[in-house]
Enzyme design. Structure first.
Site, PDB file in Angstrom:
ATOM      1  N   ASP A  61       0.849  -1.215   0.000  1.00  0.00           N
ATOM      2  CA  ASP A  61       0.000   0.000   0.000  1.00  0.00           C
ATOM      3  C   ASP A  61       0.871   1.247   0.000  1.00  0.00           C
ATOM      4  O   ASP A  61       0.622   2.209  -0.720  1.00  0.00           O
ATOM      5  CB  ASP A  61      -0.891  -0.039   1.246  1.00  0.00           C
ATOM      6  CG  ASP A  61      -1.928   1.088   1.258  1.00  0.00           C
ATOM      7  OD1 ASP A  61      -2.270   1.559   2.355  1.00  0.00           O
ATOM      8  OD2 ASP A  61      -2.364   1.509   0.183  1.00  0.00           O
ATOM      9  N   ARG A  83      -9.455  11.450 -11.903  1.00  0.00           N
ATOM     10  CA  ARG A  83      -8.852  11.415 -10.564  1.00  0.00           C
ATOM     11  C   ARG A  83      -8.449   9.995 -10.165  1.00  0.00           C
ATOM     12  O   ARG A  83      -7.946   9.780  -9.068  1.00  0.00           O
ATOM     13  CB  ARG A  83      -9.860  11.966  -9.543  1.00  0.00           C
ATOM     14  CG  ARG A  83     -10.150  13.465  -9.694  1.00  0.00           C
ATOM     15  CD  ARG A  83     -11.295  13.881  -8.789  1.00  0.00           C
ATOM     16  NE  ARG A  83     -11.082  13.446  -7.429  1.00  0.00           N
ATOM     17  CZ  ARG A  83     -12.049  12.995  -6.627  1.00  0.00           C
ATOM     18  NH1 ARG A  83     -13.298  12.909  -7.061  1.00  0.00           N
ATOM     19  NH2 ARG A  83     -11.786  12.620  -5.411  1.00  0.00           N
ATOM     20  N   LYS A  84      -8.718   9.025 -11.056  1.00  0.00           N
ATOM     21  CA  LYS A  84      -8.437   7.624 -10.733  1.00  0.00           C
ATOM     22  C   LYS A  84      -7.045   7.225 -11.242  1.00  0.00           C
ATOM     23  O   LYS A  84      -6.739   7.401 -12.401  1.00  0.00           O
ATOM     24  CB  LYS A  84      -9.510   6.718 -11.351  1.00  0.00           C
ATOM     25  CG  LYS A  84     -10.905   6.966 -10.782  1.00  0.00           C
ATOM     26  CD  LYS A  84     -11.918   5.969 -11.306  1.00  0.00           C
ATOM     27  CE  LYS A  84     -12.441   6.391 -12.659  1.00  0.00           C
ATOM     28  NZ  LYS A  84     -13.620   5.563 -13.064  1.00  0.00           N
TER      29      LYS A  84
END
Ligand SMILES: CCCCC/C=C\C/C=C\C/C=C\C/C=C\CCCC(=O)SCCNC(=O)CCNC(=O)[C@H](O)C(C)(C)COP(=O)(O)OP(=O)(O)OC[C@H]1O[C@@H](n2cnc3c(N)ncnc32)[C@H](O)[C@@H]1OP(=O)(O)O
Length: 245
Positions: free
Chosen positions: A160, A205-206
């Site tokens: 992550d 925005r992805k």
């Protein structure tokens, strides 16, 4: 020596400091025993927070050799070492901090274990032109899941954070919307793995990214992941911030 690095999409500048001492010439590991090196000895910049992404006595020879290899690549200019502090705000340039963001007694999760070598020992390198971040990771004994192996949550955390750092350099402030991980082979505690992440595509925005966790010799694929990060919408986040004042 600090070089200002412009992230290609959001035009943010991120200071990456390459410590002059850390640019040690490549060692012939067989000929020279590895002297214990503490970050203070290598690169202490008065007034700057401690940079944890520097060799310390807990780093194995594999970790030090891999670090030297990547550090040598920073000289060609394509790769930059990403400094790493124990407070997330220390990573954010003043110009990008939100008005309410003041340093509190919080810690970046990966830097929440102070003792060397028992938690997340890692250093990340950015290749801006390839939109890629590679993390050298040595999981310590306090990250145990199955006896002798790194907990799946610690692997998810380093993935992550590596993927997230990659997304940040491409899209500025982001949050994880989706993280999907396939675990293929357990990671032994104390071993060294390469967490190799890249941006696959950006749609508005992805930010879509992928990542592989491999052994240093490339012989073992420990895990692979895909992720979706969303670039924070300034108006939305300010609205949210206003609501939580
Ligand atoms: C700043 C530069 C500094 C340089 C730093 C350098 C190094 C970094 C060093 C230190 C920092 C250390 C680590 C940093 C790295 C990583 C950080 C860790 C990241 C996290 O650990 S973070 C915590 C976990 N994370 C959450 O706690 C998020 C909870 N969540 C939300 O906060 C919202 O959910 C949000 C904001 C995600 C979106 O909310 P929103 O309102 O802004 O946007 P919205 O909902 O409109 O979605 C827009 C479009 O994305 C699509 N979409 C949304 N979610 C989707 C999903 N799951 N699947 C598929 N599509 C999805 C929609 O369908 C729409 O698509 P469309 O536009 O096509 O309709």
């Amino acid at each position: 020596m600090c070089t200002r690095l412009r992230a290609p999409i959001t035009n943010t500048c991120v200071h990456t400091c390459v410590c002059p001492h850390a640019n040690a010439p490549l060692r012939d590991a067989a000929a020279h025993p590895v002297p214990p090196r503490s970050p203070q000895a290598l690169c202490s910049q008065p007034g700057r927070p401690k940079d944890y992404a520097l060799p310390n006595a807990s780093w194995s020879r594999d970790m030090l050799d891999l670090y030297d290899r990547f550090l040598a690549m920073t000289k060609e200019g394509l790769w930059k070492r990403i400094p790493s502090y124990n407070n997330v705000l220390d990573h954010i340039p003043e110009s990008m901090k939100l008005a309410h963001e003041k340093k509190k007694d919080t810690r970046l999760f990966l830097r929440s274990i102070e003792a060397e070598g028992v938690g997340f020992e890692y250093v990340m390198f950015l290749n801006s032109s390839e939109k890629r971040v590679v993390c050298l990771f040595q999981p310590g004994s306090y990250l145990e899941g199955h006896p002798g192996f790194a907990h799946g949550g610690s692997i998810a955390t380093i993935i992550d954070s590596t993927i997230g750092s990659c997304a940040i350099f491409v899209a500025g402030r982001v949050m994880t919307a989706n993280l999907s991980i396939n675990y293929m082979s357990p990671v032994p505690l104390g071993s060294v793995v390469l967490v190799d992440s890249k941006v696959d595509k950006v749609e508005g925005r992805k930010v879509f990214l992928s990542c592989k966790v491999q052994s240093v010799d490339g012989g073992t694929l420990h895990a692979e992941a895909t992720a979706l990060f969303i670039q924070l919408d300034a108006t939305k986040s300010q609205k949210q911030q206003a609501s939580c004042q």
